[in-house]
Every structure is written in C-alpha cells, then in structure tokens.
Write an enzyme that holds these catalytic residues in place. Structure first.
Site, short mmCIF file in Angstrom:
data_model
loop_
_atom_site.label_atom_id
_atom_site.label_comp_id
_atom_site.label_asym_id
_atom_site.label_seq_id
_atom_site.Cartn_x
_atom_site.Cartn_y
_atom_site.Cartn_z
N HIS A 223 0.78 -1.11 -0.16
CA HIS A 223 -0.15 0.02 -0.03
C HIS A 223 0.77 1.19 -0.11
O HIS A 223 2.05 1.13 0.24
CB HIS A 223 -0.96 0.04 1.26
CG HIS A 223 -0.34 0.38 2.39
ND1 HIS A 223 0.68 -0.78 2.93
CD2 HIS A 223 0.13 1.21 3.32
CE1 HIS A 223 1.25 -0.45 4.12
NE2 HIS A 223 0.88 0.87 4.38
N ASP B 169 0.65 4.93 2.12
CA ASP B 169 -0.23 5.47 3.24
C ASP B 169 -1.23 6.32 2.94
O ASP B 169 -1.01 7.22 2.13
CB ASP B 169 1.01 5.97 4.25
CG ASP B 169 1.72 5.08 4.79
OD1 ASP B 169 1.26 3.77 4.96
OD2 ASP B 169 2.89 5.56 5.38
N HIS C 100 4.68 0.14 0.09
CA HIS C 100 5.45 -0.68 1.06
C HIS C 100 4.66 -1.75 1.72
O HIS C 100 3.57 -1.70 1.53
CB HIS C 100 6.03 0.15 2.15
CG HIS C 100 5.12 1.05 3.05
ND1 HIS C 100 4.81 2.43 2.49
CD2 HIS C 100 4.39 0.77 4.21
CE1 HIS C 100 3.81 2.87 3.47
NE2 HIS C 100 3.68 1.71 4.44
N ARG D 163 5.18 5.85 14.14
CA ARG D 163 5.30 6.45 12.82
C ARG D 163 4.68 7.88 12.91
O ARG D 163 3.61 8.13 13.49
CB ARG D 163 4.37 5.81 11.45
CG ARG D 163 4.96 6.01 10.30
CD ARG D 163 3.87 5.10 9.30
NE ARG D 163 2.59 5.68 9.24
CZ ARG D 163 1.46 5.29 8.48
NH1 ARG D 163 1.32 4.05 8.13
NH2 ARG D 163 0.28 6.06 8.32
C1 SIN Z 1 3.11 0.74 7.76
O1 SIN Z 1 2.66 0.25 6.82
O2 SIN Z 1 3.15 2.00 7.68
C2 SIN Z 1 4.11 0.22 8.61
C3 SIN Z 1 5.33 -0.17 8.23
C4 SIN Z 1 6.17 -1.41 8.94
O3 SIN Z 1 5.54 -1.71 10.12
O4 SIN Z 1 7.30 -1.65 8.78
#
Ligand code: SIN
Length: 293
Positions: free
Chosen positions: A115, A117, A269, A284
């Site tokens: 996805h 974000d 990612h 995050r």
């Molecule tokens: C996310 O999808 O922003 C998290 C990425 C992660 O936990 O590595």
C-alpha cells in the site's frame, strides 16, 4: 530528475538498484540546515532512507520529522499514542493495541499488504517516518517499491493510456470498522464519521522532482473510473504485479532504534508477515502532503 549537488558529503550506501539508501555517521537529533538539505536530496533520489541505531524518544522523533515537513494526525482513523496524537503506533502482536482493539485489522495476518499510506484522503501524506521500537530477531522486514521506476518500466503506449486515467481510492474496507468503533476520525484538523471515496490520477507528477510515478495501490485503490469494472480489475491486477517487481524494490531488516523515512508520493510498502509471535512495534510520524496531480 534535476537536483542540485549536495554541499556536504553524507555517508550514503545504496541498498538496491533504484530505491533505498542507508545514511550513516549522523546523530539525527543534531542536524543543521545544510545536512537537512543533503538528506532531502538523497531521499528524493532514493525514495526511502534509513538511519540505523538512532534510538530517538517520541519528542526527538517528532523533531526529526519537522525538519522535512509538517506532521499530521498520526492516522486519520486510528487514534494516536495517548498524549501524542501525531504518533501512530502499530503493535503487531495478537494482544497489541491494533489487533486487540480493532479486530478487523487482524485479518492482515501480521503482515500488511502492499500500500501507499492513506491514499484514501484528498491530500495523502508527503512522507512517513518510522521508528522501529521493538523488532523481531529475524523477519518483520519492510519492503518498499519505487513507483517512478515502475512507471518508467512500462511501454510508452501504456504510459500514454494510463496518463489520462483517474483512480478511485477508498479506505472503507480497512478502516470503516475501526471508525465505527472510535466514533470520529480526524485529518488536517477536520473531524469525520464516514470515509468518502476520493479520486487521484493513476499517474502523478512528483511536485519536487517532476518525475512521473504510478499512483495506484492494492490497499486503497478501488477502481479506475473511466473503465468498466472488469477492465479496471484486469488493468489494476497487472499494475499491482508490475509495480512491485523485484527490480523495483528494496527490503529492509530493522534493528531496534532504526529510523526509516519514505517518500509516500512515489512508493508503496509492505511488511513481511513472517515473524510469528515475536513482538514487533513501530511508531510512525506522517507528514502533510498535497493533492496528487
Ligand atoms: C506501515 O505500513 O506504515 C508500517 C510499516 C512497518 O511496520 O514496517
């Protein structure tokens, strides 16, 4: 891409063909303007940069993020860390905050699929800065895919066709259940109780570099507006497979205290769900973005 030459030398190690770099030898608590500018150039060029072993606390994490943009609410739907609304925590354990509180998310089976974000809002984030808090000894890596390289890897004929298309993005499947549970979401200071689908171009132009990138993702893109549903499903399935071909990706193994900073305008990612019951917790900070064009 036209970028000015950095005025200072950073210790930069490229991690794959087109995407990903580790930047070593810095304490990111102490950055002057020239160093911030140099980091930004590497970030624009490599799409995602990592700073190993920084061990920032939440306030230092936010201070680092503010060098590069304006932090938004941690997430439009999932509430931030108590007392720190700009910090979005993901605790992947079965009893961790996300899974225990918001049952639907458990269906992700501890990995989160490809996805970009928060593309289900009008102005998706510019970038995200992840702080690895607790990491498994092995597994739990994050994969990132370069969507400029993915677009460049298509034939000119398909590039031309895609350039006129619009995609509908919708966060309902993942987040309406959570929104019902928490009652109200918030983004850019505005409260809401329902997630409305939004439209974005299938190919966006990076506002800083002028590069063109694919901007569809299996997490939140529902369909392509100008096509029939069958056509849209088939084309999106092709684009999803193409956009994460191995040559467009980098895979990062986290150590506790590492920082990762990705350009959300030109990447996707995904977390690998291979860490069983081992604890994995990240926090995050998300930076305010613009309307994709
Ligand atoms: C996310 O999808 O922003 C998290 C990425 C992660 O936990 O590595």
């Amino acid at each position: 891409m036209t970028l000015t030459e950095p005025t200072i030398d950073l210790d930069v190690r490229h991690l794959s063909g087109t995407i990903g770099a580790e930047i070593r030898g810095l304490d990111v608590r102490q950055l002057d303007a020239e160093t911030v500018a140099a980091i930004r150039q590497v970030w624009l060029e490599r799409r995602v940069v990592f700073f190993p072993g920084q061990h920032l606390d939440p306030a230092e994490h936010l201070a680092f993020a503010r060098h590069f943009g304006e932090p938004t609410e941690g997430h439009p739907v999932v509430p931030g860390v108590p007392g720190n609304p700009e910090l979005f925590e993901i605790d992947y354990s079965a009893t961790g905050n996300l899974y225990a509180t918001y049952g639907d998310v458990a269906s992700y089976e501890r990995g989160i699929a490809w996805h970009t974000d928060v593309t289900f809002v009008k102005r998706p984030p510019l970038g995200s800065i992840l702080r690895a808090v607790t990491v498994p000894d092995h597994g739990g890596d994050t994969l990132f895919a370069d969507q400029v390289a993915a677009f460049a890897g298509l034939s000119p004929a398909l590039q031309g066709f895609l350039a006129d298309l619009t995609a509908i993005h919708d966060g309902t499947r993942q987040f309406q259940g959570i929104l019902d549970h928490v009652g109200e979401g918030r983004w850019e200071g505005q409260g809401f109780t329902a997630l409305e689908p939004v439209e974005h171009p299938v190919v966006r132009t990076h506002p800083e570099t002028g590069e063109r990138a694919l901007f569809v993702n299996p997490g939140f893109t529902a369909r392509i507006k100008e096509l029939t549903l069958n056509e849209s499903d088939a084309l999106l399935a092709y684009l999803y497979a193409h956009s994460v071909r191995p040559e467009h990706t980098v895979r990062y193994h986290w150590g506790a205290g590492d920082i990762g900073f990705w350009d959300n305008r030109v990447t996707q990612h995904a977390v690998t769900g291979d860490f069983g019951d081992a604890p994995r917790v990240i926090q995050r900070v998300t930076l305010r973005g613009d309307e994709p064009r």
